[in-house]
Design a protein around this motif. Structure first.
Motif, mmCIF file in Angstrom:
data_model
loop_
_atom_site.group_PDB
_atom_site.id
_atom_site.type_symbol
_atom_site.label_atom_id
_atom_site.label_comp_id
_atom_site.label_asym_id
_atom_site.label_seq_id
_atom_site.Cartn_x
_atom_site.Cartn_y
_atom_site.Cartn_z
ATOM 1 N N ASN A 26 0.827 -1.198 0.000
ATOM 2 C CA ASN A 26 0.000 0.000 0.000
ATOM 3 C C ASN A 26 0.870 1.261 0.000
ATOM 4 O O ASN A 26 0.680 2.177 -0.817
ATOM 5 C CB ASN A 26 -0.915 -0.025 1.230
ATOM 6 C CG ASN A 26 -2.000 1.041 1.182
ATOM 7 O OD1 ASN A 26 -2.238 1.671 0.153
ATOM 8 N ND2 ASN A 26 -2.670 1.247 2.305
ATOM 9 N N GLU A 27 1.849 1.281 0.891
ATOM 10 C CA GLU A 27 2.739 2.459 0.962
ATOM 11 C C GLU A 27 3.648 2.531 -0.260
ATOM 12 O O GLU A 27 3.906 3.621 -0.786
ATOM 13 C CB GLU A 27 3.574 2.416 2.241
ATOM 14 C CG GLU A 27 4.422 3.665 2.424
ATOM 15 C CD GLU A 27 5.178 3.695 3.739
ATOM 16 O OE1 GLU A 27 5.830 4.717 4.012
ATOM 17 O OE2 GLU A 27 5.115 2.694 4.497
ATOM 18 N N MET A 28 4.135 1.386 -0.719
ATOM 19 C CA MET A 28 5.008 1.355 -1.896
ATOM 20 C C MET A 28 4.313 1.960 -3.117
ATOM 21 O O MET A 28 4.881 2.770 -3.847
ATOM 22 C CB MET A 28 5.427 -0.087 -2.199
ATOM 23 C CG MET A 28 6.253 -0.226 -3.473
ATOM 24 S SD MET A 28 6.686 -1.948 -3.862
ATOM 25 C CE MET A 28 5.115 -2.576 -4.464
ATOM 26 N N LEU A 29 3.053 1.584 -3.334
ATOM 27 C CA LEU A 29 2.334 2.012 -4.529
ATOM 28 C C LEU A 29 1.631 3.350 -4.351
ATOM 29 O O LEU A 29 1.584 4.167 -5.282
ATOM 30 C CB LEU A 29 1.305 0.950 -4.916
ATOM 31 C CG LEU A 29 1.837 -0.429 -5.300
ATOM 32 C CD1 LEU A 29 0.683 -1.368 -5.609
ATOM 33 C CD2 LEU A 29 2.780 -0.340 -6.494
ATOM 34 N N ASP A 57 10.842 -3.962 8.730
ATOM 35 C CA ASP A 57 10.190 -2.706 9.091
ATOM 36 C C ASP A 57 10.802 -2.078 10.345
ATOM 37 O O ASP A 57 10.967 -0.851 10.410
ATOM 38 C CB ASP A 57 8.694 -2.966 9.309
ATOM 39 C CG ASP A 57 7.885 -1.689 9.407
ATOM 40 O OD1 ASP A 57 8.179 -0.744 8.642
ATOM 41 O OD2 ASP A 57 6.952 -1.631 10.219
ATOM 42 N N LEU A 58 11.140 -2.924 11.316
ATOM 43 C CA LEU A 58 11.607 -2.403 12.608
ATOM 44 C C LEU A 58 13.120 -2.243 12.691
ATOM 45 O O LEU A 58 13.618 -1.502 13.550
ATOM 46 C CB LEU A 58 11.125 -3.320 13.740
ATOM 47 C CG LEU A 58 9.599 -3.461 13.882
ATOM 48 C CD1 LEU A 58 9.261 -4.496 14.942
ATOM 49 C CD2 LEU A 58 8.966 -2.116 14.224
ATOM 50 N N TRP A 59 13.860 -2.921 11.807
ATOM 51 C CA TRP A 59 15.320 -2.893 11.950
ATOM 52 C C TRP A 59 16.069 -2.756 10.627
ATOM 53 O O TRP A 59 16.808 -1.793 10.411
ATOM 54 C CB TRP A 59 15.781 -4.165 12.681
ATOM 55 C CG TRP A 59 17.278 -4.272 12.771
ATOM 56 C CD1 TRP A 59 18.132 -3.468 13.490
ATOM 57 C CD2 TRP A 59 18.099 -5.220 12.078
ATOM 58 N NE1 TRP A 59 19.430 -3.855 13.301
ATOM 59 C CE2 TRP A 59 19.445 -4.942 12.445
ATOM 60 C CE3 TRP A 59 17.836 -6.281 11.208
ATOM 61 C CZ2 TRP A 59 20.509 -5.683 11.949
ATOM 62 C CZ3 TRP A 59 18.895 -7.017 10.732
ATOM 63 C CH2 TRP A 59 20.212 -6.727 11.093
ATOM 64 N N LEU A 60 15.846 -3.705 9.686
ATOM 65 C CA LEU A 60 16.697 -3.775 8.500
ATOM 66 C C LEU A 60 16.624 -2.514 7.643
ATOM 67 O O LEU A 60 17.653 -1.976 7.218
ATOM 68 C CB LEU A 60 16.295 -5.006 7.670
ATOM 69 C CG LEU A 60 17.282 -5.455 6.587
ATOM 70 C CD1 LEU A 60 18.640 -5.770 7.171
ATOM 71 C CD2 LEU A 60 16.725 -6.698 5.858
ATOM 72 N N PRO A 81 14.146 6.327 4.156
ATOM 73 C CA PRO A 81 12.845 7.009 4.076
ATOM 74 C C PRO A 81 11.718 5.984 4.045
ATOM 75 O O PRO A 81 11.866 4.897 3.461
ATOM 76 C CB PRO A 81 12.942 7.780 2.747
ATOM 77 C CG PRO A 81 14.408 7.985 2.538
ATOM 78 C CD PRO A 81 15.074 6.765 3.107
ATOM 79 N N SER A 82 10.582 6.333 4.663
ATOM 80 C CA SER A 82 9.514 5.365 4.892
ATOM 81 C C SER A 82 9.086 4.622 3.629
ATOM 82 O O SER A 82 8.942 3.401 3.643
ATOM 83 C CB SER A 82 8.313 6.073 5.513
ATOM 84 O OG SER A 82 7.270 5.157 5.765
ATOM 85 N N ARG A 83 8.880 5.361 2.526
ATOM 86 C CA ARG A 83 8.383 4.704 1.309
ATOM 87 C C ARG A 83 9.431 3.783 0.704
ATOM 88 O O ARG A 83 9.098 2.713 0.187
ATOM 89 C CB ARG A 83 7.937 5.750 0.287
ATOM 90 C CG ARG A 83 7.064 5.143 -0.812
ATOM 91 C CD ARG A 83 6.491 6.190 -1.739
ATOM 92 N NE ARG A 83 5.568 5.595 -2.682
ATOM 93 C CZ ARG A 83 4.995 6.255 -3.679
ATOM 94 N NH1 ARG A 83 5.237 7.553 -3.859
ATOM 95 N NH2 ARG A 83 4.163 5.633 -4.511
ATOM 96 N N TRP A 84 10.703 4.177 0.772
ATOM 97 C CA TRP A 84 11.771 3.293 0.285
ATOM 98 C C TRP A 84 11.846 2.022 1.117
ATOM 99 O O TRP A 84 12.013 0.917 0.586
ATOM 100 C CB TRP A 84 13.117 4.028 0.326
ATOM 101 C CG TRP A 84 13.360 4.874 -0.887
ATOM 102 C CD1 TRP A 84 13.277 6.232 -0.974
ATOM 103 C CD2 TRP A 84 13.699 4.401 -2.186
ATOM 104 N NE1 TRP A 84 13.551 6.647 -2.255
ATOM 105 C CE2 TRP A 84 13.817 5.544 -3.020
ATOM 106 C CE3 TRP A 84 13.922 3.136 -2.734
ATOM 107 C CZ2 TRP A 84 14.145 5.442 -4.370
ATOM 108 C CZ3 TRP A 84 14.249 3.034 -4.082
ATOM 109 C CH2 TRP A 84 14.357 4.179 -4.878
ATOM 110 N N GLY A 85 11.718 2.169 2.422
ATOM 111 C CA GLY A 85 11.731 0.995 3.293
ATOM 112 C C GLY A 85 10.574 0.059 2.996
ATOM 113 O O GLY A 85 10.742 -1.168 2.941
#
Length: 530
Positions: free
Chosen positions: A342-345, A466-469, A474-478
């Protein structure tokens, strides 16, 4: 006999060409909505999705359903003269129907916009109405070429239509956003883009058509042609139309119900736009099911006519099992990683719960689409059509109260429930004609095991990502890296379990598009067991 074999070989080659074109068109149709939403936001996406079902239904009905109906009637005609008579009546009928729908949309645009709760949608709907004037020529021309087995002009036209539309939508929207144009005006641009795509398709098919020789005209019975055209076109396109009809129900109910629940107009528009993010996800999820229906049903129809051997049964079973297999994989995969997809797209994770529920539709559509196509290919038309209408009525009745109570999550529940109801009844109806099991109990157990294996590995993986790696990105890249790695890992796990279990043999894989590679991998994985 040699001629029959050659004809069947040519037909299957043509069906393969159309299948590849259909895949390209469906991918383009789903994918362009993502950058479009990114450009215009959820409110702009809401405007587009409110109006598109009005013209989308007529596009599918004419360019798909009517084209197949014209093709079938021409193929069964008694000569070039009768074919020309059928063509003339078909074109006249579809032109009259198009003119009536055009006038209905033009004069009734304010009425429909008010019913949707947003009077500003009227100009967008008026612009979109022009597309119905182009479609009769497209439907008849496609029918001519398909009746003769000339699938290359049809495939070129199909891909060109969608490509023109996508390029104009995205380029026009980008320029309009930079110029500060209102979102409703951008909605009109998307409608003009759809019209331009259909016009391009007509020009391409006309160029091929004018090179043909004309036959003398033979009179036909107009009312019989009209009756057959209507019956065949509706039955052929019914399963393809169901998702669009559900979208149309949402256009009339979701925004209004959100307003009744106490949300402001702007908030309700944004929420509806977020809910509509599920449409491209569902389109991609059912891509294989709809493609299989297109590719394997000609084989089913061909073998169903044989009196010797098992006839169409192996192909019916293969179509069902493959559709369920990949529909189940797409559903479980999306459910497990949807917040990140959802965030990626779409830039945010807002509405992920509703989209997870929405994604369950993929599984039910993976049952509905192939079974409907199989039944229609075997001449069973009325039953599936009535069940699909029943599904629409359930959706219409349940959406408003569920949205008022639970918001867009309620709309997603309504759609999933209606599709589940249709899928179950369709299986029961199917069993009236074919008593054999569509798949073994072991097949379903393996699918459950594959889903369990995906969940056991993917849930920890996405949490770690999500929590570490990827936490420092930036949020969307993650979210993008999390989603892409999870999809790859999930696909590998699912296919490993399925191929290792050998619930489909190598010859069955070979019949499917790109199945040769899977057959080779399965042989390698199971070589010690053979």
């Amino acid at each position: 006999m040699a001629l029959t074999k050659w004809n069947m070989k040519s037909f299957m080659k043509g069906a393969s060409i159309l299948t590849i074109a259909a895949i390209i068109v469906k991918v383009l149709s789903a994918v362009y909505r993502v950058p479009f939403q990114n450009l215009v936001g959820d409110k702009g996406f809401y405007i587009y999705q409110q109006v598109y079902p009005f013209i989308g239904i007529f596009i599918v009905w004419t360019s798909s359903g009517f084209a197949v109906a014209v093709s079938k009637m021409l193929a069964e005609s008694k000569g070039p003269g009768e074919s020309r008579g059928i063509l003339r009546v078909s074109l006249a009928y579809i032109l009259i129907l198009s003119a009536m729908i055009f006038l209905l949309l033009r004069t009734g645009s304010s009425f429909f916009a008010d019913l949707m709760g947003d009077s500003a949608l009227a100009p967008v709907l008026q612009t979109g109405s022009y597309i119905v004037l182009v479609l009769p020529f497209l439907a008849v021309l496609k029918g001519v070429f398909q009746s003769e087995g000339q699938m290359i002009p049809v495939a070129i036209s199909n891909v060109s239509e969608q490509l023109f539309r996508v390029v104009i939508v995205l380029a026009g929207t980008w320029l309009a956003v930079r110029a500060g144009t209102s979102l409703y005006k951008i909605g009109e641009i998307t409608m003009w883009a759809a019209i331009a795509g259909e016009v391009a398709g007509v020009f391409i098919l006309t160029w091929f058509f004018v090179q043909r020789k004309r036959a003398p005209l033979v009179a036909v019975q107009p009312w019989k042609v009209v009756k057959d055209l209507t019956k065949i076109s509706v039955s052929v396109s019914a399963s393809s139309l169901i998702l669009l009809v559900f979208q149309l129900v949402d256009s009339f109910t979701v925004y209004n119900a959100l307003m009744q629940a106490g949300f402001t107009s702007e908030t309700a528009m944004t929420m509806k736009g977020i809910y509509d993010r599920g449409q491209p996800l569902a389109q991609m999820g059912i891509l294989l099911a709809s493609t299989l229906a297109l590719a394997l049903v000609p084989l089913i129809a061909h073998h169903a006519s044989k009196q010797q051997g098992r006839g169409a049964l192996p192909f019916i079973s293969l179509t069902f099992r493959t559709s369920i297999l990949f529909g189940w994989a797409a559903t479980i995969g999306l459910v497990l990683v949807l917040p990140f997809v959802n965030e990626m797209l779409f830039e945010t994770r807002t509405g992920s719960v509703a989209l997870i529920i929405f994604s369950i539709q993929i599984l039910w559509l993976s049952i509905i689409l192939p079974l409907t196509a199989i039944l229609q290919g075997s001449g069973k038309v009325r039953g599936p059509l009535l069940l699909l209408v029943l599904g629409v009525l359930i959706k219409l009745a349940t959406t408003p109260p569920l949205v008022r109570q639970y918001g867009i999550e309620g709309a997603a529940v309504s759609g999933a429930f209606a599709f589940a109801f249709v899928a179950v009844l369709l299986i029961i109806y199917f069993k009236r004609f074919w008593k054999f099991p569509l798949a073994s109990s072991r097949f379903y157990i393996v699918l459950l095991n594959a889903a369990g294996a995906m969940a056991v590995i993917l849930i920890p993986w996405v949490l770690v990502c999500d929590l570490w790696l990827f936490d420092g990105l930036p949020s969307r890249w993650g979210a993008t890296l999390t989603a892409m790695t999870a999809v790859c890992i999930g696909a590998i796990i699912f296919l490993f379990v399925v191929l290792k279990s050998r619930i489909m043999n190598e010859r069955e894989w070979y019949l499917l598009p790109f199945g040769k590679r899977l057959a080779i991998v399965q042989l390698w994985l199971t070589k010690n067991r053979r």
